[in-house]
Motif scaffolding. Structure first.
Motif, PDB file in Angstrom:
ATOM      1  N   GLU A 123      49.950  -8.586 -16.119  1.00 28.45           N
ATOM      2  CA  GLU A 123      50.534  -8.017 -17.348  1.00 28.45           C
ATOM      3  C   GLU A 123      49.520  -8.402 -18.527  1.00 28.45           C
ATOM      4  N   ARG A 124      49.167  -9.439 -18.540  1.00 30.56           N
ATOM      5  CA  ARG A 124      48.357 -10.099 -19.739  1.00 30.56           C
ATOM      6  C   ARG A 124      46.838  -9.737 -19.335  1.00 30.56           C
ATOM      7  N   GLY A 125      46.343  -9.155 -18.399  1.00 34.89           N
ATOM      8  CA  GLY A 125      45.156  -8.630 -18.140  1.00 34.89           C
ATOM      9  C   GLY A 125      44.100  -9.783 -17.810  1.00 34.89           C
ATOM     10  N   GLU A 126      44.691 -10.886 -17.192  1.00 37.30           N
ATOM     11  CA  GLU A 126      43.728 -12.208 -16.971  1.00 37.30           C
ATOM     12  C   GLU A 126      43.262 -12.276 -15.621  1.00 37.30           C
ATOM     13  N   TYR A 127      43.224 -10.929 -14.714  1.00 36.08           N
ATOM     14  CA  TYR A 127      42.490 -10.871 -13.426  1.00 36.08           C
ATOM     15  C   TYR A 127      42.394  -9.599 -13.061  1.00 36.08           C
ATOM     16  N   LYS A 128      41.479  -9.274 -12.314  1.00 39.60           N
ATOM     17  CA  LYS A 128      41.168  -7.907 -11.630  1.00 39.60           C
ATOM     18  C   LYS A 128      41.559  -7.730 -10.129  1.00 39.60           C
ATOM     19  N   LYS A 129      41.943  -8.694  -9.482  1.00 39.54           N
ATOM     20  CA  LYS A 129      42.254  -8.590  -7.923  1.00 39.54           C
ATOM     21  C   LYS A 129      43.277  -9.563  -7.553  1.00 39.54           C
ATOM     22  N   LEU A 130      44.206  -9.265  -6.788  1.00 39.38           N
ATOM     23  CA  LEU A 130      44.858 -10.016  -6.098  1.00 39.38           C
ATOM     24  C   LEU A 130      44.759 -10.180  -4.658  1.00 39.38           C
ATOM     25  N   ILE A 131      44.492 -11.413  -4.242  1.00 37.88           N
ATOM     26  CA  ILE A 131      44.153 -11.624  -2.899  1.00 37.88           C
ATOM     27  C   ILE A 131      45.227 -12.178  -1.910  1.00 37.88           C
ATOM     28  N   ILE A 132      45.745 -11.537  -0.969  1.00 38.74           N
ATOM     29  CA  ILE A 132      46.815 -11.618  -0.261  1.00 38.74           C
ATOM     30  C   ILE A 132      46.255 -11.991   1.276  1.00 38.74           C
ATOM     31  N   GLU A 133      47.005 -12.350   2.292  1.00 34.25           N
ATOM     32  CA  GLU A 133      46.628 -12.234   3.551  1.00 34.25           C
ATOM     33  C   GLU A 133      47.098 -10.957   4.144  1.00 34.25           C
ATOM     34  N   TYR A 134      48.416 -10.612   4.153  1.00 36.71           N
ATOM     35  CA  TYR A 134      48.661  -9.394   4.443  1.00 36.71           C
ATOM     36  C   TYR A 134      50.030  -8.773   3.646  1.00 36.71           C
ATOM     37  N   PRO A 135      50.195  -7.554   3.704  1.00 41.69           N
ATOM     38  CA  PRO A 135      51.199  -7.092   2.539  1.00 41.69           C
ATOM     39  C   PRO A 135      52.388  -7.481   2.685  1.00 41.69           C
ATOM     40  N   ASP A 136      53.005  -7.976   3.611  1.00 40.74           N
ATOM     41  CA  ASP A 136      54.361  -8.568   3.515  1.00 40.74           C
ATOM     42  C   ASP A 136      54.435  -9.939   2.900  1.00 40.74           C
ATOM     43  N   ARG A 137      53.361 -10.552   2.676  1.00 36.93           N
ATOM     44  CA  ARG A 137      53.430 -11.773   1.764  1.00 36.93           C
ATOM     45  C   ARG A 137      53.746 -11.657   0.278  1.00 36.93           C
ATOM     46  N   LEU A 138      53.529 -10.190  -0.046  1.00 31.25           N
ATOM     47  CA  LEU A 138      54.151 -10.124  -1.572  1.00 31.25           C
ATOM     48  C   LEU A 138      55.694  -9.560  -1.441  1.00 31.25           C
ATOM     49  N   THR A 139      55.948  -8.855  -0.256  1.00 32.91           N
ATOM     50  CA  THR A 139      57.385  -8.464  -0.315  1.00 32.91           C
ATOM     51  C   THR A 139      57.617  -7.955   1.102  1.00 32.91           C
ATOM     52  N   ARG A 140      58.880  -7.830   1.663  1.00 37.49           N
ATOM     53  CA  ARG A 140      59.031  -7.359   2.891  1.00 37.49           C
ATOM     54  C   ARG A 140      59.226  -5.827   2.607  1.00 37.49           C
ATOM     55  N   PHE A 141      60.107  -5.445   1.816  1.00 32.86           N
ATOM     56  CA  PHE A 141      60.080  -3.932   1.328  1.00 32.86           C
ATOM     57  C   PHE A 141      59.762  -3.725   0.063  1.00 32.86           C
ATOM     58  N   GLY A 142      59.244  -2.401  -0.195  1.00 37.54           N
ATOM     59  CA  GLY A 142      58.993  -1.880  -1.650  1.00 37.54           C
ATOM     60  C   GLY A 142      57.423  -2.296  -2.066  1.00 37.54           C
ATOM     61  N   TYR A 143      56.685  -2.666  -1.116  1.00 41.48           N
ATOM     62  CA  TYR A 143      55.211  -2.961  -1.426  1.00 41.48           C
ATOM     63  C   TYR A 143      54.573  -2.244  -2.131  1.00 41.48           C
ATOM     64  N   SER A 144      54.711  -0.640  -1.936  1.00 36.67           N
ATOM     65  CA  SER A 144      53.951   0.254  -2.630  1.00 36.67           C
ATOM     66  C   SER A 144      54.186   0.489  -4.173  1.00 36.67           C
ATOM     67  N   TYR A 145      55.577  -0.012  -4.547  1.00 37.56           N
ATOM     68  CA  TYR A 145      55.982  -0.298  -5.918  1.00 37.56           C
ATOM     69  C   TYR A 145      55.186  -1.357  -6.612  1.00 37.56           C
ATOM     70  N   ILE A 146      55.154  -2.514  -5.781  1.00 36.67           N
ATOM     71  CA  ILE A 146      54.389  -3.524  -6.245  1.00 36.67           C
ATOM     72  C   ILE A 146      53.097  -3.267  -6.609  1.00 36.67           C
ATOM     73  N   GLU A 147      52.379  -2.526  -5.519  1.00 36.85           N
ATOM     74  CA  GLU A 147      50.980  -2.390  -5.592  1.00 36.85           C
ATOM     75  C   GLU A 147      50.779  -1.371  -6.758  1.00 36.85           C
ATOM     76  N   ARG A 148      51.753  -0.444  -7.112  1.00 40.06           N
ATOM     77  CA  ARG A 148      51.542   0.632  -8.019  1.00 40.06           C
ATOM     78  C   ARG A 148      51.575   0.041  -9.407  1.00 40.06           C
ATOM     79  N   HIS A 149      52.509  -0.840  -9.465  1.00 45.95           N
ATOM     80  CA  HIS A 149      52.681  -1.761 -10.839  1.00 45.95           C
ATOM     81  C   HIS A 149      51.492  -2.459 -11.188  1.00 45.95           C
ATOM     82  N   LEU A 150      50.920  -3.131 -10.099  1.00 46.68           N
ATOM     83  CA  LEU A 150      49.427  -3.942 -10.344  1.00 46.68           C
ATOM     84  C   LEU A 150      48.710  -3.273 -10.714  1.00 46.68           C
ATOM     85  N   HIS A 151      48.572  -1.950 -10.013  1.00 46.64           N
ATOM     86  CA  HIS A 151      47.239  -0.907 -10.494  1.00 46.64           C
ATOM     87  C   HIS A 151      47.326  -0.539 -11.761  1.00 46.64           C
ATOM     88  N   TYR A 152      48.670  -0.237 -12.303  1.00 40.36           N
ATOM     89  CA  TYR A 152      48.654   0.115 -13.613  1.00 40.36           C
ATOM     90  C   TYR A 152      48.419  -1.173 -14.539  1.00 40.36           C
TER      91      TYR A 152
END
Length: 216
Positions: A123-152
């Protein structure tokens, strides 16, 4: 001649240690190697490198995020190995790692310190890419919402692996059972609720026994 460790040299230059490793591969800098194999950097050489204008600090800024569900997994080294694989990916991709965040918590847990920091930096614009091993490391459910927020926020999410590890599949079972248990608790006291709850308890016990056998 004063020599600096790779972490102190990177701090002096304002870059990540991976940048120094990349510059070494490019022949821009040559560290002193100790008998143990560790790198040491001369302050004079670092200053010359800064003044030469040869170094490229314009690498794309990225953040690494790793997660395991239990302390037992972390103690077994699973978290460190996951993070090391992400570091290797970033190094090979010539990315500039600005931060590394980790959590020891379920993918269902929305109040994770590491994940919160991932959002704050995005949100502070301090990086351009988030590197994870696979999607559920971020969240078990609702991954698309997190991805969308980060995209914005201008952040692209990169999952380095397509196939989940066996540990991740075991985590999924535990998380699903946690959800089922939560819902079954609401049924307790209703007609047939006690029987349903007992069935879930037996299923949880069976899954845990299977996991324990695999670990032996």
């Amino acid at each position: 001649m004063e020599l600096l460790t790779i972490s102190k040299a990177a701090k002096k230059l304002g870059v990540h240690p991976n940048s120094l490793r990349n510059w070494e591969k490019q022949g821009l800098i040559k560290p002193v190697r100790l008998p143990s194999g560790q790198r040491r950097y001369s302050i004079d050489e670092l200053n010359k490198l800064l003044q030469s204008g040869q170094i490229n600090t314009g690498q794309e800024d990225v953040v690494l995020y790793a997660r395991v569900s239990t302390k037992k997994q972390a103690d077994a080294g699973n978290l460190n190995r996951q993070l090391e694989r992400l570091r290797q990916y970033a190094d090979e991709s010539n990315y500039h790692v600005v931060a590394e965040f980790t959590d020891v918590a379920s993918g269902l847990n929305q109040k994770r310190r590491g994940l919160t920091n991932v959002f704050k930096l995005a949100e502070r614009g301090e990086y351009k890419k988030l590197i994870i091993e696979y999607p559920d490391r971020l969240t078990r459910f609702g991954y698309s919402y997190i991805e969308r927020h980060l995209h914005y926020c201008g952040v692209e999410v990169i999952a380095t692996s397509e196939k989940e590890l066996e540990d991740a599949q075991s985590e999924l079972v535990r998380d699903l059972l946690a959800i089922i248990t939560s819902f079954s608790a609401k049924l307790y006291g209703t007609r047939g609720g006690k029987k349903i709850r007992q069935g879930f308890r037996e299923l949880i016990t069976e899954v845990k026994s299977d996991e324990e056998r695999k670990e032996k």
